[in-house]
Motif scaffolding. Structure first.
Motif, short mmCIF file in Angstrom:
data_model
loop_
_atom_site.label_atom_id
_atom_site.label_comp_id
_atom_site.label_asym_id
_atom_site.label_seq_id
_atom_site.Cartn_x
_atom_site.Cartn_y
_atom_site.Cartn_z
N ALA A 187 -8.02 78.78 20.33
CA ALA A 187 -8.50 77.61 21.33
C ALA A 187 -9.05 76.50 20.65
N LYS A 188 -9.48 76.51 19.31
CA LYS A 188 -10.11 75.49 18.70
C LYS A 188 -9.13 74.87 17.58
N GLY A 189 -8.16 75.64 17.29
CA GLY A 189 -7.33 75.23 16.19
C GLY A 189 -7.96 75.36 14.80
N ARG A 190 -8.72 76.40 14.52
CA ARG A 190 -9.61 76.45 13.67
C ARG A 190 -9.48 77.76 12.63
N ILE A 191 -9.55 77.69 11.38
CA ILE A 191 -9.41 78.84 10.54
C ILE A 191 -10.86 79.11 9.97
N TYR A 192 -11.27 80.48 10.16
CA TYR A 192 -12.43 80.92 9.65
C TYR A 192 -12.50 81.51 8.53
N VAL A 193 -12.98 81.36 7.32
CA VAL A 193 -12.68 82.04 6.09
C VAL A 193 -13.99 82.64 5.99
N ASP A 238 -12.27 88.40 2.09
CA ASP A 238 -11.62 89.61 2.54
C ASP A 238 -11.26 89.47 3.92
N ASP A 239 -11.40 88.50 4.63
CA ASP A 239 -11.23 88.30 6.05
C ASP A 239 -11.23 86.75 6.33
N ILE A 240 -10.11 86.41 7.04
CA ILE A 240 -9.77 84.95 7.55
C ILE A 240 -9.33 85.29 8.92
N PHE A 241 -9.74 84.21 9.92
CA PHE A 241 -9.26 84.42 11.32
C PHE A 241 -8.80 83.16 11.64
N TYR A 242 -7.95 82.93 12.62
CA TYR A 242 -7.42 81.80 13.26
C TYR A 242 -7.92 81.83 14.80
N ASP A 243 -8.50 80.75 15.30
CA ASP A 243 -9.00 80.64 16.44
C ASP A 243 -8.08 79.54 17.07
N PHE A 283 -5.30 88.25 -0.41
CA PHE A 283 -5.76 89.68 0.18
C PHE A 283 -5.81 89.49 1.71
N PRO A 284 -6.55 88.48 2.21
CA PRO A 284 -6.56 88.53 3.86
C PRO A 284 -5.51 87.40 4.21
N MET A 285 -5.14 87.70 5.49
CA MET A 285 -4.19 86.57 6.13
C MET A 285 -4.69 86.66 7.57
N ALA A 286 -4.11 85.36 8.30
CA ALA A 286 -4.15 85.24 9.77
C ALA A 286 -2.96 84.70 10.22
#
Length: 359
Positions: free
Chosen positions: A279-285, A272-277, A228-231
């Motif tokens: 600046a930090k090289g992080r993924i928030y699930v 239902d949402d993931i995000f790529y940061d 479902f979600p993607m970044a």
């Protein structure tokens, strides 16, 4: 497939974590929990969010409540509730025109409002299930995913239809569309290129299209289900797709279309949402668990934090509780903040917008 024993163990673990302290006191690596924003008179599931960076406003779609909640981030309070929306699912605010677009799944419409007075300016009608909204900055277009075959938790919600990305201009005029093989869930647009990547979970694929020509150019098979979600990490040519079965992140090389790795996340999570940061090289699930064995019944929400060691290697560095039924959110690189939407617990506390500082 998640067994009953594994699901029970997972829920027991989340229960212990939630019992260890208040949500506000919990924070993961690189995240600082700020005061949460209470949602008053809002019932049921929350869906996707949008933001007005300059005006410091957050727009939260309240799916079951049939409202869009406008939140002043400076004061941390609701300042307006736009009512009468048929299952709102997505929101996009355009600062150049002061237009607010809201996608409504119940009747397939996209409502366009004045961003100051919140007067309804236009209704753009699509066939069904208008969902995610994105902005194409190159062409100054707003794009909505709608329609198409859709199965949820293994059961048919809609078995046929004209699935597509609908493309409209900032005046609300339909420009074109890109047909999809089934219902389009999350999709991401290249900023430096012209491609759009579309999650089509019913086909277990990522459909790749060219916005310049309006044509599909590739279909990438996904080795897990319910994608479902993607970044998008455009700088490293990586597309990150979250799956629900098994709970994992599938990372694709956008140059070759090949899956380069599968990153496990905690079992039993529904995101239902993931995000790529960047600046930090992080993924928030942003994800929730299920209550008991019913996958549709919401349980405690969790936030998984994944660190990108390099484009092909990722490591989970934190898991923290969020709130009941929390599976959607919004990450604003400009504000350096991650927002997570929770919902009212049955017979319990009301929903909130959780705020995390990522700076």
């Amino acid at each position: 497939m998640i067994t009953k024993r594994k699901r029970t163990a997972t829920l027991f673990f989340w229960g212990l974590v939630l019992a260890c302290g208040s949500v506000a006191a919990q924070q993961g690596p690189g995240l600082i929990a700020k005061n949460p924003i209470r949602l008053t008179n809002v019932e049921g599931r929350m869906d996707h969010l949008g933001v007005d960076v300059k005006g410091q406003r957050l727009f939260a779609t309240a799916f079951d409540n049939r409202t869009l909640e406008v939140i002043d981030l400076k004061t941390g309070r609701q300042i307006r509730s736009i009512t009468g929306l048929n299952e709102p699912q997505g929101a996009y605010y355009d600062p150049a025109t002061n237009r607010l677009f809201v996608a409504c799944g119940g009747d397939g419409s996209v409502k366009m409002f004045d961003g100051k007075t919140f007067q309804l300016l236009q209704t753009i009608k699509y066939s069904a299930d208008s969902d995610n909204l994105r902005y194409d900055a190159k062409n100054k277009h707003v794009i909505v995913g709608y329609g198409g075959e859709k199965f949820i938790y293994g059961a048919p919600a809609r078995q046929q239809g004209d699935g597509a990305l609908g493309i409209m201009d900032l005046a609300g005029k339909k420009v074109s569309e890109i047909a999809t093989d089934a219902h389009p869930e999350s999709f991401q647009l290249e900023q430096m290129g012209t491609r759009v990547f579309i999650n089509v979970p019913d086909k277990k694929e990522i459909q790749v299209a060219d916005l310049a020509t309006g044509k599909t150019i590739a279909h990438w098979q996904v080795g897990c289900t319910d994608n479902f979600p993607m970044a998008l990490d455009e700088a490293h040519h990586r597309l990150i797709v979250a799956c629900r079965e098994p709970s994992a992140l599938a990372v694709f090389d956008t140059t070759s279309g090949k899956q380069v790795t599968l990153v496990p996340v905690d079992p039993g999570l529904f995101s239902d949402d993931i995000f790529y940061d960047p600046a930090k090289g992080r993924i928030y699930v942003v994800a929730r668990t299920a209550a008991g064995n019913d996958q549709r019944a919401p349980g405690p929400g969790m936030l998984e934090i994944i660190q990108q060691k390099d484009p092909d290697h990722y490591e989970k560095v934190g898991t923290q509780p969020t709130g009941f039924g929390a599976q959607t959110g919004f990450f604003s690189p400009a504000l350096g903040k991650l927002f997570v939407a929770t919902r009212r617990q049955p017979g319990g506390a009301g929903g909130e917008i959780l705020v995390y500082d990522t700076k």
